[in-house]
Scaffold this active site. Structure first.
Site, PDB file in Angstrom:
ATOM      1  N   HIS A  20      -7.158 -10.344  51.560  1.00 27.50           N
ATOM      2  CA  HIS A  20      -7.460 -11.655  50.953  1.00 27.50           C
ATOM      3  C   HIS A  20      -6.708 -11.812  49.628  1.00 27.50           C
ATOM      4  CE1 HIS A  20     -11.203 -12.598  53.451  1.00 27.50           C
ATOM      5  NE2 HIS A  20     -10.813 -11.405  53.872  1.00 27.50           N
ATOM      6  N   ASP A 128     -11.952 -18.228  47.902  1.00 29.14           N
ATOM      7  CA  ASP A 128     -11.911 -17.660  49.254  1.00 29.14           C
ATOM      8  C   ASP A 128     -13.044 -18.227  50.116  1.00 29.14           C
ATOM      9  OD1 ASP A 128     -10.569 -14.985  50.510  1.00 29.14           O
ATOM     10  OD2 ASP A 128     -12.561 -15.359  51.323  1.00 29.14           O
ATOM     11  N   ALA A 356       2.038   1.368  52.575  1.00 31.37           N
ATOM     12  CA  ALA A 356       3.457   1.129  52.874  1.00 31.37           C
ATOM     13  C   ALA A 356       3.938  -0.162  52.219  1.00 31.37           C
ATOM     14  CB  ALA A 356       3.636   1.014  54.384  1.00 31.37           C
ATOM     15  N   HIS A 373      -2.711  -4.121  63.881  1.00 29.28           N
ATOM     16  CA  HIS A 373      -4.123  -4.376  64.219  1.00 29.28           C
ATOM     17  C   HIS A 373      -4.402  -5.875  64.333  1.00 29.28           C
ATOM     18  CE1 HIS A 373      -4.073  -5.395  60.033  1.00 29.28           C
ATOM     19  NE2 HIS A 373      -5.371  -5.540  59.930  1.00 29.28           N
ATOM     20  N   TRP A 376      -4.353 -11.277  60.168  1.00 28.51           N
ATOM     21  CA  TRP A 376      -3.444 -12.424  60.142  1.00 28.51           C
ATOM     22  C   TRP A 376      -2.293 -12.235  59.150  1.00 28.51           C
ATOM     23  CZ3 TRP A 376      -1.325 -15.712  63.006  1.00 28.51           C
ATOM     24  CH2 TRP A 376      -0.588 -16.778  62.471  1.00 28.51           C
ATOM     25  N   SER A 378      -0.684  -9.541  58.381  1.00 34.45           N
ATOM     26  CA  SER A 378       0.355  -8.723  59.016  1.00 34.45           C
ATOM     27  C   SER A 378       1.070  -9.503  60.112  1.00 34.45           C
ATOM     28  CB  SER A 378      -0.262  -7.455  59.613  1.00 34.45           C
ATOM     29  OG  SER A 378      -0.776  -6.655  58.577  1.00 34.45           O
ATOM     30  N   ALA A 396     -13.041  -8.725  63.642  1.00 35.65           N
ATOM     31  CA  ALA A 396     -12.833 -10.026  62.965  1.00 35.65           C
ATOM     32  C   ALA A 396     -11.962 -10.967  63.815  1.00 35.65           C
ATOM     33  CB  ALA A 396     -12.259  -9.819  61.562  1.00 35.65           C
TER      34      ALA A 396
HETATM   35  N1  UDP Z   1      -0.352  -3.987  53.525  1.00 31.94           N
HETATM   36  C1  UDP Z   1       0.697  -3.333  52.924  1.00 31.94           C
HETATM   37  N2  UDP Z   1       0.802  -1.993  53.118  1.00 31.94           N
HETATM   38  C2  UDP Z   1      -0.074  -1.261  53.864  1.00 31.94           C
HETATM   39  C3  UDP Z   1      -1.138  -1.959  54.466  1.00 31.94           C
HETATM   40  C4  UDP Z   1      -1.246  -3.316  54.281  1.00 31.94           C
HETATM   41  O1  UDP Z   1       1.517  -3.954  52.226  1.00 31.94           O
HETATM   42  O2  UDP Z   1       0.087  -0.043  54.005  1.00 31.94           O
HETATM   43  C5  UDP Z   1      -0.510  -5.450  53.290  1.00 31.94           C
HETATM   44  C6  UDP Z   1       0.093  -6.291  54.396  1.00 31.94           C
HETATM   45  O3  UDP Z   1       1.439  -6.598  54.110  1.00 31.94           O
HETATM   46  C7  UDP Z   1      -0.814  -7.522  54.404  1.00 31.94           C
HETATM   47  C8  UDP Z   1      -2.148  -6.991  53.905  1.00 31.94           C
HETATM   48  O4  UDP Z   1      -1.888  -5.747  53.278  1.00 31.94           O
HETATM   49  O5  UDP Z   1      -0.341  -8.487  53.477  1.00 31.94           O
HETATM   50  C9  UDP Z   1      -3.123  -6.745  55.039  1.00 31.94           C
HETATM   51  O6  UDP Z   1      -3.660  -7.955  55.475  1.00 31.94           O
HETATM   52  P1  UDP Z   1      -4.041  -8.207  56.982  1.00 31.94           P
HETATM   53  O7  UDP Z   1      -4.578  -9.590  57.054  1.00 31.94           O
HETATM   54  O8  UDP Z   1      -2.919  -7.884  57.868  1.00 31.94           O
HETATM   55  O9  UDP Z   1      -5.133  -7.125  57.327  1.00 31.94           O
HETATM   56  P2  UDP Z   1      -6.482  -6.587  56.609  1.00 31.94           P
HETATM   57  O10 UDP Z   1      -6.046  -5.577  55.630  1.00 31.94           O
HETATM   58  O11 UDP Z   1      -7.167  -7.772  55.988  1.00 31.94           O
HETATM   59  O12 UDP Z   1      -7.243  -5.980  57.750  1.00 31.94           O
END
Ligand code: UDP
Length: 483
Positions: A20, A128, A356, A373, A376, A378, A396
């Site tokens: 978020h 949010d 990463a 996974h 959104w 990603s 989710a």
């Molecule tokens: N992300 C990242 N490196 C990691 C893991 C996640 O930069 O090792 C960032 C990814 O680019 C995205 C966010 O964290 O912007 C994850 O958001 P997403 O909605 O995909 O998944 P959530 O973490 O909410 O399950």
């Protein structure tokens, strides 16, 4: 500035989870780049995660500030210092209890937020979706509240249609599919793929939050969505024209990050330097590497990680794997991966233990696919970089996002997960993972999928240039706020 020379001031308040916070900070940057003053509201321990990306914008002459509110962790029954969902992690029943407490703690922020609104007198509050009380807070000061949604219109439409028609009541078992015919594309789902609050038999805390969210949205000024029109036009139109909601697709917000550091330093501190990562990627052929990452919240146990490792080894694909495991068992470091895996993989695989630099990786031409996974953030980042996906939804909105990717856009192949892990604990075998990886990376349909993904990436980039759809949606929104 409005006609009287007043600089519009916007408060931006993200929920404290990386998925978020990352896009919301990008959104604040976008407003600031349009000449608005943006103030990001967060808690003390989250502030450093935001101050780094903000510091880099200073040279651009944009006006962004951070203000903090004390987070009542202990008062809400959380461990001291628990200010981000990141510190709760894996989604077994115990951590769900902590997430409920976390959400309860956020409701206690209403009063301190109102004091800040009183002090700063902003013109608008973007908060949010998980802060439904923010609509009332904004109303007390006579300012509009916008709801920020880090999901896609496809998932918003699907949720609305489920709520309206409650088709799950008509199916006899949890795994029998039902078909939503009232939304474009006839979406097929099972009850096991629904968020907890939408299953009749599930608990009331979550259902209560869901209904508060819906009510607060209806009373709000409208919704800003991190998506772009061209990727899902039927669903944007359905949401706005058929369901009659005020919504602005203003994504992909990640595209406001242009430089290497901007792309690499989002969220947590990356566990690998930009240079090391780029050096490794530069040594690979175009489209030869699969990138594996499960977002910021999903952490698998050792046996699931071993299945992934076996699949990678069997697929013979080069890979970058951002690997994290369940924090509960982190002390036994040894059995994370099959014996001798890293040695055998040698230069074939780059393992990143921790965080990463995702956007930097996805944007590289060596990346030919992304095992995700389906969070959104990603998914949209992969679309923006023009990469096809291996889809592995966990909970989710992931299941809806997977459907958009694999069935509507046809740029992904699933590993075959059918239900929320949080409730049923599905385990995926290496054979299923390997098959999906091979299909996305090297099968007969891989090139076609890649071509479609590339085209969507180009559309995403066009949407953000002057006169593109996102550019004009954001302009329309800012104009409406000015009047
Ligand atoms: N992300 C990242 N490196 C990691 C893991 C996640 O930069 O090792 C960032 C990814 O680019 C995205 C966010 O964290 O912007 C994850 O958001 P997403 O909605 O995909 O998944 P959530 O973490 O909410 O399950």
């Amino acid at each position: 500035m409005d006609s009287s020379g007043h600089q519009l001031h916007i408060f931006v308040f993200p929920y404290m989870a990386h998925g978020h916070m990352i896009p919301t900070v990008d959104l604040a940057k976008l407003f600031a780049l349009r000449g608005l003053k943006a103030t990001i509201i967060t808690t003390p321990l989250n502030a450093p995660l935001i101050s780094k990306p903000i510091r880099r914008t200073k040279g651009l002459g944009v006006d962004i500030d951070i203000r903090t509110l004390k987070f009542p962790s202990v008062e809400a029954g959380l461990p001291e210092g628990c200010e981000n969902v990141d510190s709760i992690t894996s989604h077994d029943n115990g951590s769900f209890e902590l997430i409920f407490r976390f959400n309860k703690a956020t409701t206690m922020l209403q009063e301190p937020l109102e004091m800040l609104l009183q002090e700063c007198q902003p013109d608008c509050l973007v908060a949010d979706l998980l802060f439904p009380w923010a609509t009332d807070a904004a109303a007390k000061f006579g300012i509009p509240r916008l709801v920020f949604k880090g999901t896609c219109f496809f998932s918003l439409c699907t949720l609305e249609c489920i709520k309206l028609y409650e088709p799950q009541k008509k199916v006899s078992s949890d795994s029998e599919p039902f078909v939503l015919t009232n939304v474009p594309g006839e979406i097929k789902l099972t009850r096991k793929q629904l968020p907890d609050g939408l299953r009749q038999d599930f608990d009331t805390d979550y259902s209560k939050l869901m209904s508060e969210i819906v009510e607060s949205e209806l009373k709000s000024f409208g919704i800003v969505v991190n998506s772009f029109y061209e990727v899902e036009p039927a669903y944007v139109d359905y949401y706005r024209k058929v369901l009659g909601r005020r919504a602005w697709p203003i994504g992909p917000v990640s595209l406001c990050n242009r430089g290497i550091e901007d792309k690499a330093q989002r969220g947590n501190e990356a566990s690998i330097s930009e240079n090391e990562c780029l050096k490794w990627l530069d040594s690979k052929k175009p489209n030869s590497v699969i990138y594996i990452c499960f977002g910021s919240m999903v952490n698998f146990n050792a046996s699931q990680l071993i299945e992934i490792a076996r699949a990678l080894e069997a697929s013979k694909q080069e890979f970058i794997w951002a690997v994290r495991r369940d924090k509960k068992n982190q002390e036994d470091e040894e059995d994370w991966l099959p014996k001798g895996f890293e040695e055998r993989m040698g230069g074939t695989g780059l393992i990143i233990r921790g965080w990463a630099p995702q956007v930097l990786i996805l944007d590289h031409e060596a990346i030919g696919g992304f095992l995700t996974h389906c969070g959104w953030g990603s998914v949209l980042e992969a679309i923006t970089s023009g990469k096809p996906m291996v889809t592995w939804p966990v909970f989710a909105d992931h299941f809806y996002n997977e459907k958009l990717v694999s069935e509507v856009l046809q740029i992904g192949i699933g590993v075959g997960v059918k239900e929320w892990v949080a409730v049923h604990g599905e385990h995926v075998k290496s054979e299923a993972i390997e098959t999906a990886i091979t299909e996305v990376m090297v099968s007969g349909q891989a090139e076609e999928m890649r071509r479609r993904a590339r085209k969507l990436g180009e559309m995403a980039r066009k949407a953000v240039v002057e006169c593109g759809s996102k550019y004009s949606n954001l302009n329309d929104l800012v104009e409406e706020l000015r009047t």
